[in-house]
Design a protein around this motif. Structure first.
Motif, PDB file in Angstrom:
ATOM      1  N   THR A 116       0.845  -1.192   0.000  1.00  0.00           N
ATOM      2  CA  THR A 116       0.000   0.000   0.000  1.00  0.00           C
ATOM      3  C   THR A 116       0.884   1.247   0.000  1.00  0.00           C
ATOM      4  N   GLY A 117       0.327   2.336  -0.509  1.00  0.00           N
ATOM      5  CA  GLY A 117       0.960   3.634  -0.422  1.00  0.00           C
ATOM      6  C   GLY A 117       0.059   4.569   0.364  1.00  0.00           C
ATOM      7  N   SER A 118       0.609   5.663   0.882  1.00  0.00           N
ATOM      8  CA  SER A 118      -0.190   6.578   1.694  1.00  0.00           C
ATOM      9  C   SER A 118       0.258   8.017   1.486  1.00  0.00           C
ATOM     10  N   THR A 119      -0.575   8.941   1.950  1.00  0.00           N
ATOM     11  CA  THR A 119      -0.225  10.358   1.856  1.00  0.00           C
ATOM     12  C   THR A 119       0.934  10.716   2.777  1.00  0.00           C
ATOM     13  N   GLU A 120       1.246   9.847   3.728  1.00  0.00           N
ATOM     14  CA  GLU A 120       2.381  10.074   4.629  1.00  0.00           C
ATOM     15  C   GLU A 120       3.716   9.731   3.981  1.00  0.00           C
ATOM     16  N   ARG A 121       3.720   9.491   2.658  1.00  0.00           N
ATOM     17  CA  ARG A 121       4.917   9.225   1.854  1.00  0.00           C
ATOM     18  C   ARG A 121       5.511   7.852   2.143  1.00  0.00           C
ATOM     19  N   LEU A 122       4.681   6.972   2.673  1.00  0.00           N
ATOM     20  CA  LEU A 122       5.161   5.640   3.044  1.00  0.00           C
ATOM     21  C   LEU A 122       4.722   4.584   2.035  1.00  0.00           C
ATOM     22  N   VAL A 123       5.580   3.612   1.818  1.00  0.00           N
ATOM     23  CA  VAL A 123       5.231   2.371   1.139  1.00  0.00           C
ATOM     24  C   VAL A 123       5.211   1.287   2.215  1.00  0.00           C
ATOM     25  N   LYS A 124       4.089   0.582   2.297  1.00  0.00           N
ATOM     26  CA  LYS A 124       3.932  -0.437   3.331  1.00  0.00           C
ATOM     27  C   LYS A 124       3.831  -1.812   2.674  1.00  0.00           C
ATOM     28  N   LEU A 125       4.607  -2.783   3.163  1.00  0.00           N
ATOM     29  CA  LEU A 125       4.497  -4.168   2.746  1.00  0.00           C
ATOM     30  C   LEU A 125       3.935  -4.976   3.907  1.00  0.00           C
ATOM     31  N   MET A 126       2.827  -5.688   3.630  1.00  0.00           N
ATOM     32  CA  MET A 126       2.138  -6.424   4.676  1.00  0.00           C
ATOM     33  C   MET A 126       2.051  -7.899   4.325  1.00  0.00           C
TER      34      MET A 126
ATOM     35  N   PRO B 106       4.948  -8.883 -12.671  1.00  0.00           N
ATOM     36  CA  PRO B 106       4.352 -10.229 -12.718  1.00  0.00           C
ATOM     37  C   PRO B 106       5.094 -11.276 -11.893  1.00  0.00           C
ATOM     38  N   SER B 107       6.399 -11.117 -11.727  1.00  0.00           N
ATOM     39  CA  SER B 107       7.164 -12.073 -10.916  1.00  0.00           C
ATOM     40  C   SER B 107       6.989 -11.837  -9.428  1.00  0.00           C
ATOM     41  N   GLY B 108       6.555 -10.630  -9.046  1.00  0.00           N
ATOM     42  CA  GLY B 108       6.421 -10.283  -7.640  1.00  0.00           C
ATOM     43  C   GLY B 108       7.734  -9.923  -6.978  1.00  0.00           C
ATOM     44  N   LYS B 109       8.823  -9.933  -7.746  1.00  0.00           N
ATOM     45  CA  LYS B 109      10.138  -9.670  -7.165  1.00  0.00           C
ATOM     46  C   LYS B 109      10.460  -8.178  -7.112  1.00  0.00           C
ATOM     47  N   LEU B 110       9.724  -7.382  -7.881  1.00  0.00           N
ATOM     48  CA  LEU B 110       9.913  -5.930  -7.879  1.00  0.00           C
ATOM     49  C   LEU B 110       8.585  -5.241  -7.603  1.00  0.00           C
ATOM     50  N   LEU B 111       8.666  -4.074  -6.960  1.00  0.00           N
ATOM     51  CA  LEU B 111       7.486  -3.246  -6.695  1.00  0.00           C
ATOM     52  C   LEU B 111       7.776  -1.836  -7.183  1.00  0.00           C
ATOM     53  N   PHE B 112       6.870  -1.296  -7.990  1.00  0.00           N
ATOM     54  CA  PHE B 112       6.963   0.089  -8.426  1.00  0.00           C
ATOM     55  C   PHE B 112       6.091   0.950  -7.519  1.00  0.00           C
ATOM     56  N   SER B 113       6.578   2.125  -7.148  1.00  0.00           N
ATOM     57  CA  SER B 113       5.771   3.093  -6.402  1.00  0.00           C
ATOM     58  C   SER B 113       5.938   4.465  -7.039  1.00  0.00           C
ATOM     59  N   VAL B 114       4.846   5.221  -7.051  1.00  0.00           N
ATOM     60  CA  VAL B 114       4.819   6.524  -7.722  1.00  0.00           C
ATOM     61  C   VAL B 114       4.389   7.600  -6.735  1.00  0.00           C
ATOM     62  N   ALA B 115       5.146   8.690  -6.689  1.00  0.00           N
ATOM     63  CA  ALA B 115       4.790   9.860  -5.895  1.00  0.00           C
ATOM     64  C   ALA B 115       5.079  11.094  -6.728  1.00  0.00           C
ATOM     65  N   PHE B 116       4.003  11.792  -7.100  1.00  0.00           N
ATOM     66  CA  PHE B 116       4.096  12.971  -7.968  1.00  0.00           C
ATOM     67  C   PHE B 116       4.838  12.607  -9.249  1.00  0.00           C
ATOM     68  N   ASN B 117       6.069  13.097  -9.455  1.00  0.00           N
ATOM     69  CA  ASN B 117       6.750  12.838 -10.728  1.00  0.00           C
ATOM     70  C   ASN B 117       7.927  11.883 -10.582  1.00  0.00           C
ATOM     71  N   GLU B 118       7.986  11.145  -9.461  1.00  0.00           N
ATOM     72  CA  GLU B 118       9.091  10.214  -9.268  1.00  0.00           C
ATOM     73  C   GLU B 118       8.576   8.785  -9.150  1.00  0.00           C
ATOM     74  N   ILE B 119       9.354   7.859  -9.683  1.00  0.00           N
ATOM     75  CA  ILE B 119       9.030   6.436  -9.635  1.00  0.00           C
ATOM     76  C   ILE B 119      10.165   5.712  -8.933  1.00  0.00           C
ATOM     77  N   PHE B 120       9.827   4.951  -7.901  1.00  0.00           N
ATOM     78  CA  PHE B 120      10.812   4.112  -7.224  1.00  0.00           C
ATOM     79  C   PHE B 120      10.587   2.669  -7.640  1.00  0.00           C
ATOM     80  N   VAL B 121      11.661   1.927  -7.779  1.00  0.00           N
ATOM     81  CA  VAL B 121      11.591   0.487  -8.021  1.00  0.00           C
ATOM     82  C   VAL B 121      12.256  -0.209  -6.832  1.00  0.00           C
ATOM     83  N   TRP B 122      11.444  -1.016  -6.135  1.00  0.00           N
ATOM     84  CA  TRP B 122      11.909  -1.699  -4.921  1.00  0.00           C
ATOM     85  C   TRP B 122      12.115  -3.180  -5.221  1.00  0.00           C
TER      86      TRP B 122
END
Length: 202
Positions: free
Chosen positions: A148-158, A182-198
């Protein structure tokens, strides 16, 4: 070409929509090859079966989740004024990757939580308490992790089964989208104009 117009969610904007091809649909009582669902800002979720080749589309469940009469900031919500939905966290849905009959829901409510609704039992099977209102949600294709993502700028893995979670920081703005590969090994997250790959290691 428009195949069909569906307007059951009158009075509130659609906030999420998911489509799932069910190879094991018979196991949960649906013989059509497709399940799809839509969530709206008034915390309603419609679940449908479809076989577009036979012009079949039928609602199989209609979920409604309670919420306070005020927004998280204390603002009173006036029913019928659609612009006030902007004050609320969105209603989000996902199909479970491991439980064929389970719909995963989160949205504004009496508590911050993720609910697991059983289409077979027609009820919420379990709930997991969370610490922030999600603005986005995705489920790992392997089914063992919810992001999940949130307005608190956090990415949460549960953890899907245990409900334990870990927060990850790095974004400088509200996290608007999260999506597993599709592999589940990477997670993309987006905040405004930046993309993180985890890299996901669990």
């Amino acid at each position: 070409m428009t195949v069909r117009v569906i307007n059951d969610h009158k009075g509130a904007p659609i906030t999420d929509i998911k489509v799932n091809i069910k190879k094991d649909a018979d196991d949960i009582g649906f013989r059509t090859p497709l399940l799809w669902m839509a969530a709206s800002a008034d915390r309603r979720v419609s679940v449908w079966t479809a076989d577009w080749s036979s012009d079949k589309c039928e609602m199989v469940d209609w979920l409604s989740f309670p919420a306070p009469a005020f927004a998280p900031d204390g603002t009173i919500i006036n029913k019928g004024e659609t612009n006030e939905y902007d004050l609320l966290p969105p209603s989000l849905v996902q199909f479970s990757s491991v439980d064929p009959d389970t719909v995963i829901y989160t949205g504004y409510g009496m508590q911050k939580q993720i609910q697991f609704y059983s289409l077979n039992q027609k009820k919420s099977a379990r709930r997991t308490t969370i610490t922030h209102w999600p603005t986005s949600m995705d489920v790992s294709p392997a089914g063992h992790v919810i992001a999940t993502g949130s307005t608190e700028r956090l990415v949460k893995l549960m953890d899907y089964h245990e409900g334990s979670f870990q927060d990850f920081i790095g974004h400088n703005d509200a996290v608007q989208l999260v999506a597993f590969t599709p592999s589940g090994k990477l997670l993309f997250s987006v905040a405004f104009n930046e993309i993180f790959v985890w890299e996901v290691k669990v």
